[in-house]
Design a protein around this motif. Structure first.
Motif, PDB file in Angstrom:
ATOM      1  N   GLY A 153      -7.564  -3.633  -3.482  1.00 45.90           N
ATOM      2  CA  GLY A 153      -7.839  -2.345  -2.860  1.00 45.90           C
ATOM      3  C   GLY A 153      -9.098  -2.430  -2.017  1.00 45.90           C
ATOM      4  N   ARG A 154      -9.265  -1.497  -1.110  1.00 48.42           N
ATOM      5  CA  ARG A 154     -10.464  -1.418  -0.278  1.00 48.42           C
ATOM      6  C   ARG A 154     -11.110  -0.048  -0.455  1.00 48.42           C
TER       7      ARG A 154
ATOM      8  N   ALA B 291     -11.584  -6.664  -4.398  1.00 49.44           N
ATOM      9  CA  ALA B 291     -11.609  -6.078  -3.059  1.00 49.44           C
ATOM     10  C   ALA B 291     -10.656  -6.887  -2.182  1.00 49.44           C
ATOM     11  N   ALA B 292      -9.794  -6.196  -1.454  1.00 51.24           N
ATOM     12  CA  ALA B 292      -8.773  -6.901  -0.674  1.00 51.24           C
ATOM     13  C   ALA B 292      -9.398  -7.887   0.306  1.00 51.24           C
ATOM     14  N   GLY B 293     -10.577  -7.560   0.828  1.00 45.85           N
ATOM     15  CA  GLY B 293     -11.239  -8.450   1.762  1.00 45.85           C
ATOM     16  C   GLY B 293     -11.742  -9.739   1.140  1.00 45.85           C
TER      17      GLY B 293
ATOM     18  N   PHE C  81      -0.457  -6.117  -6.921  1.00 48.63           N
ATOM     19  CA  PHE C  81      -0.455  -4.676  -6.693  1.00 48.63           C
ATOM     20  C   PHE C  81      -1.468  -4.357  -5.598  1.00 48.63           C
ATOM     21  N   VAL C  82      -1.027  -3.630  -4.594  1.00 48.88           N
ATOM     22  CA  VAL C  82      -1.912  -3.253  -3.497  1.00 48.88           C
ATOM     23  C   VAL C  82      -1.996  -1.727  -3.460  1.00 48.88           C
ATOM     24  N   ILE C  83      -3.197  -1.220  -3.649  1.00 46.94           N
ATOM     25  CA  ILE C  83      -3.433   0.228  -3.638  1.00 46.94           C
ATOM     26  C   ILE C  83      -3.968   0.582  -2.268  1.00 46.94           C
ATOM     27  N   ALA C  84      -3.143   1.221  -1.441  1.00 46.18           N
ATOM     28  CA  ALA C  84      -3.491   1.356  -0.022  1.00 46.18           C
ATOM     29  C   ALA C  84      -2.893   2.607   0.591  1.00 46.18           C
TER      30      ALA C  84
ATOM     31  N   PHE D  33      -6.328   0.914   6.565  1.00 44.96           N
ATOM     32  CA  PHE D  33      -5.026   0.440   6.103  1.00 44.96           C
ATOM     33  C   PHE D  33      -4.625  -0.851   6.805  1.00 44.96           C
ATOM     34  N   GLU D  34      -4.876  -0.960   8.125  1.00 48.26           N
ATOM     35  CA  GLU D  34      -4.474  -2.158   8.863  1.00 48.26           C
ATOM     36  C   GLU D  34      -5.135  -3.411   8.294  1.00 48.26           C
TER      37      GLU D  34
END
Length: 608
Positions: free
Chosen positions: A470-471, A497-499, A516-519, A525-526
């Motif tokens: 997630g971000r 953190a997605a980054g 799992f991606v919480i977005a 979002f991009e």
């Protein structure tokens, strides 16, 4: 956390002790026991495992009497077996104990030299030996306890009963909570108001260092200096009726589905819907304009709530936040300076590390705030200002409704701070209040995805590992999701953190790893979509939690997509917490784990 109940009653006490212990099951435990005074003589029954084992033992070998003590044990010293189960006895004394006696080895050597026979591996048994030795020296029970208590180091709550004294019960607390219940011709001791709720709503909470002598006529409380102390009696809002699962299979399921209601209750406490503003009378004790920073400290899920709050305070109030896990904060000698506001988050209000961190800040003259779900708790009583969550008793060990209510309160605080500091205009704050006002209805919509989540949880139950990404405020939520999965299903999971994906976690990606991606479809979002494509290129199985716009833009890169309602940025972590909780819940149900009482875990950790 262990549970204590003590009763000086006027009817058969064993069934009442067991009933109270059932209300303490949510704390987590691995053995249980009771002791009563049967014709004036101590009799006890103990069993390893669940309370049903103790109930079966009592049916097979009943004990009588109208006074006694009971205990659910969460093992710290010694294996979780019958021998180490409480109550522990020595001669004319039976003791139940929450916490840890840190100097028990030194004390054990003392009693062994004096001829005591040690029967268990616990730290508790030595307390019974020490008190019994004083009784054998001719002291009365009250004086024996008064002599022994100063020798005990550590954190503890004790309930002590004595052979030959059917109208006497002594309790003590240092670091672990203990409450006195007042009845009609009856008196009670309990770990909290929930344990006492079937018997009385009239509660006196012992303060740090207090000990109490109970008879059926009342209670005499002494402070740590053995001076008689007056402590207020209050009426508890906890009722016995609240401790029922209703039509749900587990307390956790019930508590997940209670979130629209309890979020509404909590937000109603802090929002003026007509004026579209935050109404926070308690916050008048804190001048956010004069603050240099906020120090947030908490444990577990409450820590992740604090991480989300860091984003909010810094974005909406432009107020720097430092946040620590409480067990680290208390020992790293954090500088506390003028202009600091220390904020502590705890469901129970009794978390040992969080409480110790609070006391450290208080000793360094910081202003203290607390976000708690139990307004009578120690943390609430010792804070300068308390911001209560209105979640009601949370029985499942894995926090659900308490977490989202913590987020709701913290969001209100951040908006209030922004208005007070002039970083939010009246119009901007009103828009954010509108966003919060929509939370209960958005939560109802989020619960509608449960059928889909139940289906995708079945294959997840066969996984050995999982990754959550997630971000922004969804990064703490990713860590919370991983924690929930670990707690309930015992599947190893990590939140990142997605980054950070390319900085290590990407090495784990293969076709066997659920990601799992919480977005929600927001301004970043991009960026997250790029991370999903990196996962997909390496064969990872993506479960995307997003809204309709996010689903459309993702272009089918995810193997499964959970569609959420469109939500404003502020409330996204509150609403997206619900599918994260349901994923862990249904995975655990498929795996057959103990959802409400996962192995090795306690609801409230009152020892280090």
């Amino acid at each position: 956390m262990c549970g204590i109940i003590g009763i000086l009653g006027n009817s058969e006490v064993a069934p009442r002790l067991v009933d109270a212990l059932k209300r303490l099951e949510y704390r987590g435990y691995d053995s249980a026991g009771v002791a009563t005074l049967e014709d004036g003589h101590l009799t006890r029954r103990r069993a390893a495992g669940k309370l049903k084992n103790l109930e079966a033992l009592l049916e097979q070998s009943p004990i009588r009497g109208t006074s006694g003590v009971g205990h659910t044990r969460w093992a710290t010293h010694g294996a979780p077996n019958v021998v180490n189960a409480h109550p522990h006895t020595s001669g004319r004394v039976a003791v139940v104990h929450n916490g840890i006696i840190e100097n028990y080895l030194e004390l054990r050597e003392d009693v062994v030299r004096a001829g005591a026979q040690i029967a268990t591996d616990t730290d508790t048994e030595v307390v019974a030996h020490l008190i019994n030795r004083e009784l054998e020296a001719g002291k009365a029970p009250r004086d024996a306890v008064a002599t022994v208590l100063p020798r005990l180091k550590g954190a503890f709550a004790l309930a002590i009963t004595f052979d030959g004294y059917e109208d006497l019960l002594i309790g003590a607390r240092k670091g672990s909570p203990l409450a006195v219940g007042h009845g009609e011709g009856e008196m009670f001791l309990g770990s909290d108001a929930i344990a006492l709720s079937p018997f009385t709503d009239r509660i006196t909470y012992l303060e740090e260092g207090d000990w109490v002598v109970l008879t059926r006529e009342g209670a005499t409380i002494y402070d740590a200096e053995n001076h008689i102390a007056e402590r207020p009696e209050s009426v508890s809002s906890v009722t016995a009726a609240l401790m029922d699962k209703g039509n749900y299979r587990h307390f956790m399921a019930k508590e997940i589905h209670e979130q629209p209601e309890v979020l509404g209750h909590t937000l109603s406490r802090y929002l003026d819907y007509a004026k579209k503003s935050v109404s926070l009378p308690a916050a008048e004790k804190v001048d956010f304009r004069s603050l240099n920073r906020i120090l947030i400290s908490a444990c577990g899920t409450a820590y992740y709530a604090g991480l989300v709050a860091k984003y909010w305070f810094e974005k909406y109030a432009r107020l720097p936040v430092e946040i620590d896990i409480a067990s680290e904060f208390r020992y790293r000698e954090t500088p506390v300076i003028d202009g600091d506001f220390a904020l502590f988050i705890s469901q129970s209000g009794e978390t040992a590390d969080t409480l110790a961190s609070l006391r450290y800040c208080k000793a360094n003259a910081a202003k203290i705030g607390a976000v708690v779900n139990v307004p009578e708790s120690t943390i609430a009583r010792e804070a300068d200002v308390t911001f209560a969550t209105i979640a009601g008793p949370e029985i499942g060990v894995a926090s659900t409704k308490a977490f989202t209510c913590q987020l709701a309160v913290l969001a209100c605080l951040a908006i209030h701070a922004g208005r007070q500091r002039g970083t939010l205009s009246e119009a901007a704050a009103a828009a954010l209040v509108d966003d919060l006002a929509a939370v209960p209805s958005l939560a109802v919509q989020a619960l509608n995805c449960e059928t889909q989540i139940e289906k995708l949880s079945q294959p997840l139950s066969r996984a050995s590992n999982a990754l959550y990404l997630g971000r922004g405020t969804n990064f703490p939520l990713a860590m919370e999701g991983a924690l929930k999965l670990k707690e309930l299903s015992y599947i190893h999971a990590e939140g990142y953190a997605a980054g950070e994906l390319k900085h290590g976690p990407i090495a784990l990606i293969d076709e066997n790893l659920p990601v799992f991606v919480i977005a929600p479809h927001d301004a970043i979002f991009e960026k997250t979509l790029s991370n999903m494509q990196e996962v997909a290129a390496r064969g990872g199985r993506i479960i995307l939690i997003t809204d309709a716009a996010g689903d459309h833009e993702s272009g089918g890169v995810a193997g499964d997509t959970v569609i959420m309602p469109n939500v404003p940025d502020l409330v996204a972590p509150i609403i997206y917490a619900l599918p994260v909780q349901m994923i862990s819940y249904h995975t655990a149900v498929f795996m057959g784990t103990d959802v409400d009482q996962p192995r090795n875990l306690a609801k409230s950790v009152t020892v280090e």
